[in-house]
Design an enzyme around this catalytic site. Structure first.
Site, PDB file in Angstrom:
ATOM      1  N   CYS B  85     -10.449   1.090  57.496  1.00 19.64           N
ATOM      2  CA  CYS B  85     -11.205   0.898  56.527  1.00 19.64           C
ATOM      3  C   CYS B  85     -12.690   0.710  56.900  1.00 19.64           C
ATOM      4  O   CYS B  85     -13.704   0.700  56.195  1.00 19.64           O
ATOM      5  CB  CYS B  85     -10.855  -0.377  55.631  1.00 19.64           C
ATOM      6  SG  CYS B  85      -9.380  -0.198  54.681  1.00 19.64           S
ATOM      7  N   CYS B 211      -7.473  -7.222  43.453  1.00 23.34           N
ATOM      8  CA  CYS B 211      -7.490  -6.241  44.358  1.00 23.34           C
ATOM      9  C   CYS B 211      -8.435  -5.190  44.135  1.00 23.34           C
ATOM     10  O   CYS B 211      -8.986  -4.921  42.870  1.00 23.34           O
ATOM     11  CB  CYS B 211      -6.131  -5.334  44.242  1.00 23.34           C
ATOM     12  SG  CYS B 211      -4.465  -6.481  44.407  1.00 23.34           S
ATOM     13  N   LYS B 337     -14.197  -4.212  44.848  1.00 21.41           N
ATOM     14  CA  LYS B 337     -13.646  -4.859  43.926  1.00 21.41           C
ATOM     15  C   LYS B 337     -13.850  -3.931  42.485  1.00 21.41           C
ATOM     16  O   LYS B 337     -12.929  -3.469  41.924  1.00 21.41           O
ATOM     17  CB  LYS B 337     -13.810  -6.232  43.656  1.00 21.41           C
ATOM     18  CG  LYS B 337     -13.595  -6.910  42.247  1.00 21.41           C
ATOM     19  CD  LYS B 337     -12.114  -7.366  42.117  1.00 21.41           C
ATOM     20  CE  LYS B 337     -11.392  -5.920  41.539  1.00 21.41           C
ATOM     21  NZ  LYS B 337     -10.295  -6.633  40.563  1.00 21.41           N
ATOM     22  N   HIS B 341     -12.928   1.513  46.310  1.00 25.13           N
ATOM     23  CA  HIS B 341     -12.762   1.577  47.622  1.00 25.13           C
ATOM     24  C   HIS B 341     -12.173   2.994  47.994  1.00 25.13           C
ATOM     25  O   HIS B 341     -10.952   3.170  48.418  1.00 25.13           O
ATOM     26  CB  HIS B 341     -11.975   0.480  48.041  1.00 25.13           C
ATOM     27  CG  HIS B 341     -11.551   0.207  49.545  1.00 25.13           C
ATOM     28  ND1 HIS B 341     -12.641   0.597  50.592  1.00 25.13           N
ATOM     29  CD2 HIS B 341     -10.643  -0.150  50.215  1.00 25.13           C
ATOM     30  CE1 HIS B 341     -12.156   0.674  51.846  1.00 25.13           C
ATOM     31  NE2 HIS B 341     -10.910   0.010  51.633  1.00 25.13           N
TER      32      HIS B 341
END
Lengths: 474, 401
Positions: B85, B211, B337, B341
């Site tokens: 990430c 998530c 959030k 992502h």
């Protein structure tokens, strides 16, 4: 003297009540229940657990492993080699399968008893049947392991084999085509008719060979998957009913190939020294094995006893859970990439860890590295490691989670971080527990499981399970 | 040996960022072209003027051709990087060091990810043949990995798990509040606390609303030598610190690790503050864009980044300290959030928010309060508790004296 040196059994924690089957199918129920292997167990993994119980604290390791089951996880590939690896046995040890029918269990037992080198026989059964069938309701799942060999001061003979006698006959009583999901049986009265003389002949021949009479049999064990024939022989063999051992089918069901070992273990758990035990196995013919316990029987017993496992708190599963676990109910998979099958070369390279849970310990600083590592996490020293197995070491849960997204045949997955007593940390799944059971500080031990099957490959590895009074780590 | 940093030696002079979301009608090439051309036009340069490229993508393409093909870049040096990430930040790092070394005059960092073509929810994964044991990480999913923090944090600091859940909800609420004011964000609606708290559980006590969003998107930045910066823009962002830490993956091996912190993050933050000369991050930093892959992650990051004392960040969260109008706004763009992502793009998306906020270009309804602070921080994390890579950058509007 040569004979039985050690034994151990494994009963899965889960039970299915006949009444629950009746409720789901709208049919009759009954008061019985059956043992149910968890979704992550098969005959190999249960065999490993039974063998671990048998060999716990035992210094004499087998030179041979014989594994008998009629539900082998693999064909063309030896399942006993997985058991061999999980027991961390040396390469020089032979490991072979006795496959096909429940009668193989008796064959494996006799071959082990006859062997001139220490031989471990592992018997396991996971019995299923079509929904609503007698086999489904009255089958059971269990494993047993018995070590035979020459006695020594630190591993004396617990029971010696006095005599065996077999009869064999070809008849169609119970059969299953390879790949089919249930066995078929002819009318039970036909089986009873054929078995009756075969059983008596076998029993009397064995008694004669051992120079014994029916009255001298302290414990008679009658097993087999034809209940009418089994009952009929027990009634007619001349042994007083009080000496006929319980068969546990009302609480565990009949675990097929594992039954002779399981019932023998149950009797050994309470037999006094110098008692005669007869094991009569009705399976495509009949074999009678006569044993006599020695004065060492009381000290040679290993926890947990069959009785303790039978009486331990069980988790009751619903009928739909049972069907799902046995692959009989095709459920929607999670919308996630399917797990990969383990790669053969990688699994082979790490077999000491994957199967034997051998980890590395740093010679410089003593830190235990899980998984085994060439460079120590603690002091950074390279290639100063020795390996040892932690498969029998208990530990404590440091933190945990309930993973509702993970790809598992039985969601949700419970994941724990375990710190082993004496060092080493391991992240793994928690087996045989409900989400509400898990907490920080919980005591756990390792159990050998089949994590999943991907692309036709079974992925065996270790999980943690709660330490109970039954599964107390040694 | 020594880590010297490149404080004020390079500057960002142009950035672009696509909207993040479910781009059913845009392919990877479209996202790359959109991000690259908007960054180029922001700096008034053409791609032909750019000397070298760093492309970060986790799983959406391999090699420099993934960028040179759609942009028709002829024989330029294009490097493809991957660091979980942290991938987007890794691309920035390569571009900055290349310019700082003197090797190139102008470099571009691009990050991109196309997740929604997989047909799965959650992140796809690399398929590397293995032994089936899961290595040190076990077999759990990403939310489960991060959710291991919650019981450990609750136990260590004596916080009730239910109260901790309120803290998580507050973080999600804040990031949705900010995302609702961001036209590029994947989720542009405020969500009330009760909806967040009652969302279906995914792992541990993390629900769906704890998530980050799975999305497609791309972002790009143009890097030049600091002394050239004003040729391209009158408001450049000077790079004060770039700090990357890959852990020894010892948290899952060492019983001394207690799952209440990311030591890799704390280490990368210390190094970044050293490079940038920051002594009191909570007071000196105007905004922080942090890796809130899950709400519990953002909570722990507040402590690892030095914004709160150990065991106290949960109180600051509940007090609103990290809200848009708090004393240190965290994730004013909505964060992972609400912004979404797309793995390889996220690090550069964080930088893009610093680009907007520090240069006064953020929309009025989500502009951070005018405090006169001139530093922005981005924090990007790959992996999970026990083993991760962590990146911290600090950028500012003025070169130091």
């Amino acid at each position: 003297m040569t004979g039985l040196l050690a034994y151990g059994t494994y009963l899965p924690r889960h039970r299915l009540r006949a009444a629950e089957i009746g409720r789901a199918l709208g049919s009759g129920g009954g008061r019985t229940s059956r043992a149910v292997a968890s979704f992550d167990e098969d005959t190999t993994s249960m065999g490993v657990e039974a063998a671990r119980a048998a060999l716990a604290g035992h210094s004499r390791l087998p030179d041979r492993v014989y594994f008998a089951t009629s539900e082998p996880p693999y064909l063309d590939k030896t399942n006993a080699s997985v058991i061999h690896a999980a027991l961390d046995l040396p390469t020089s040890c032979l490991a072979v399968d006795f496959g096909g029918a429940p009668r193989s269990a008796t064959g494996a037992l006799l071959a082990a008893a006859d062997a001139e080198v220490p031989t471990l026989v592992v018997l396991a059964g996971i019995r299923v049947g079509l929904p609503g069938s007698t086999d489904e309701r009255e089958g059971g799942d269990a494993a047993a392991a018995l070590l035979f060999g020459a006695g020594s001061a630190d591993a004396p003979v617990l029971a010696s084999v006095l005599a065996t006698a077999s009869t064999t006959e070809e008849f169609l009583e119970r059969w299953r085509l390879p790949g089919s999901d249930a066995s078929r049986v002819w009318e039970e009265r036909f089986g009873e008719h054929v078995y009756a003389p075969l059983a008596l002949e076998s029993f009397h021949s064995a008694l004669k060979a051992a120079d014994l009479t029916e009255d001298e049999v302290s414990h008679l064990i009658v097993c087999g998957l034809a209940p009418r024939a089994v009952k009929q022989f027990a009634r007619s063999c001349g042994v007083t009913p009080g000496r006929i051992a319980r068969d546990l089918t009302d609480v565990l069901g009949n675990p097929g190939a594992a039954q002779p070992g399981l019932l023998l273990a149950d009797v050994l758990d309470r037999a006094a020294p110098d008692e005669v035990i007869a094991v009569v196995h009705l399976a495509d013919g009949v074999t009678t094995t006569l044993l006599r316990t020695t004065e060492h029987i009381a000290v040679g017993r290993r926890a947990p006893s069959v009785d303790l496992q039978v009486r331990a708190p069980a988790s009751e599963v619903s009928y739909t859970t049972f069907l799902t676990w046995r692959g009989a109910l095709h459920r929607e998979p999670p919308r996630r990439p399917e797990p990969d099958a383990p790669a053969a070369p990688a699994s082979h390279r790490s077999s000491g860890y994957k199967h034997g849970f051998r980890v590395s310990q740093c010679d410089e600083c003593g830190a235990v590295n899980v998984p085994p590592s060439r460079v120590c996490y603690s002091c950074g020293t390279a290639d100063r490691m020795r390996t040892r197995s932690l498969s029998r070491t208990a530990g404590t849960v440091v933190t945990y989670t309930i993973d509702r997204l993970a790809f598992t045949p039985s969601p949700p997955m419970i994941a724990v971080v375990v710190d082993f007593d004496g060092g080493g940390r391991f992240r793994c799944e928690l087996a045989d527990a409900a989400p509400e059971d898990v907490r920080i500080g919980m005591r756990v031990e390792l159990t050998f499981r089949r994590l999943l099957t991907a692309n036709g490959v079974h992925n065996y590895f270790w999980k943690a399970r709660p330490v109970t009074e039954v599964g107390e780590a040694d | 040996m020594g880590s010297h940093g490149i404080r004020d030696r390079v500057a960002i002079v142009g950035m672009g960022c696509t909207p993040f979301g479910e781009h059913w009608d845009l392919g990877l090439d479209d996202l790359l072209v959109d991000a690259v051309t908007s960054a180029s036009s922001a700096a008034s340069v053409s791609t032909r003027d750019i000397d070298a490229f760093w492309l970060g993508t986790y799983l959406s393409g391999v090699s420099g051709l993934t960028l040179s093909r759609p942009l028709r870049l002829k024989n330029k040096p294009v490097t493809r990087v991957e660091n979980m990430c942290v991938t987007g930040s890794e691309a920035l790092r390569g571009a900055c060091y290349a310019v700082a070394s003197g090797a190139y005059d102008i470099a571009m960092a691009v990050g991109v990810e196309k997740l929604k073509d997989s047909g799965y929810s959650g992140l796809p994964r690399q398929s590397i043949p293995g032994d089936g044991t899961g290595g040190t990480l076990g077999t759990t999913t990403a939310p489960a990995n991060f959710s291991l923090l919650a019981p450990a944090y609750a136990e260590r600091y004596g916080v009730d798990l239910a109260e901790l859940k309120d803290v998580f909800s507050r973080i999600a609420w804040k990031n949705h509040h900010n995302g609702a004011r961001n036209p590029r964000a994947q989720f542009r609606k405020e969500v009330d606390l009760e909806t967040i708290a009652c969302s279906p559980l995914v792992a541990g006590n993390l629900g769906v609303f704890d998530c980050s969003g799975v999305s497609d998107g791309a972002a790009a930045a143009i890097v030049v030598r600091a002394e050239d910066a004003y040729k391209y823009t009158d408001r450049p962002l000077f790079v004060k610190a770039l700090s990357l830490a890959a852990g020894a993956a010892d948290g899952n091996a060492d019983p001394a690790y207690d799952f209440t912190t990311f030591p890799e993050v704390a280490a990368s933050a210390r190094e970044a503050y050293r490079q940038a000369g920051v002594s009191d991050p909570r007071a000196q930093i105007a905004l922080a864009e942090v890796h809130d892959c899950f709400t519990v992650t953002e909570l722990v990051l507040m402590e690892d980044l030095g914004f709160a004392e150990r065991g106290t960040a949960w109180k600051d969260v509940l007090a609103g300290a990290f809200d848009l109008d708090g004393d240190l706004p965290v994730n004013p763009d909505g964060g992972l959030k609400a912004f979404g992502h797309p793995v390889g793009a996220s690090g550069l998306r964080m930088l893009f928010e610093c680009w907007l906020q520090l240069r006064g270009e953020a929309p009025a309804d989500r502009a951070i309060p005018p405090t006169g602070k001139k530093l922005g921080l981005t924090h990007n994390l790959g992996g999970g508790p026990g083993e991760c890579v962590s990146f911290v950058s600090i950028v500012g509007t003025e070169p130091s004296a």
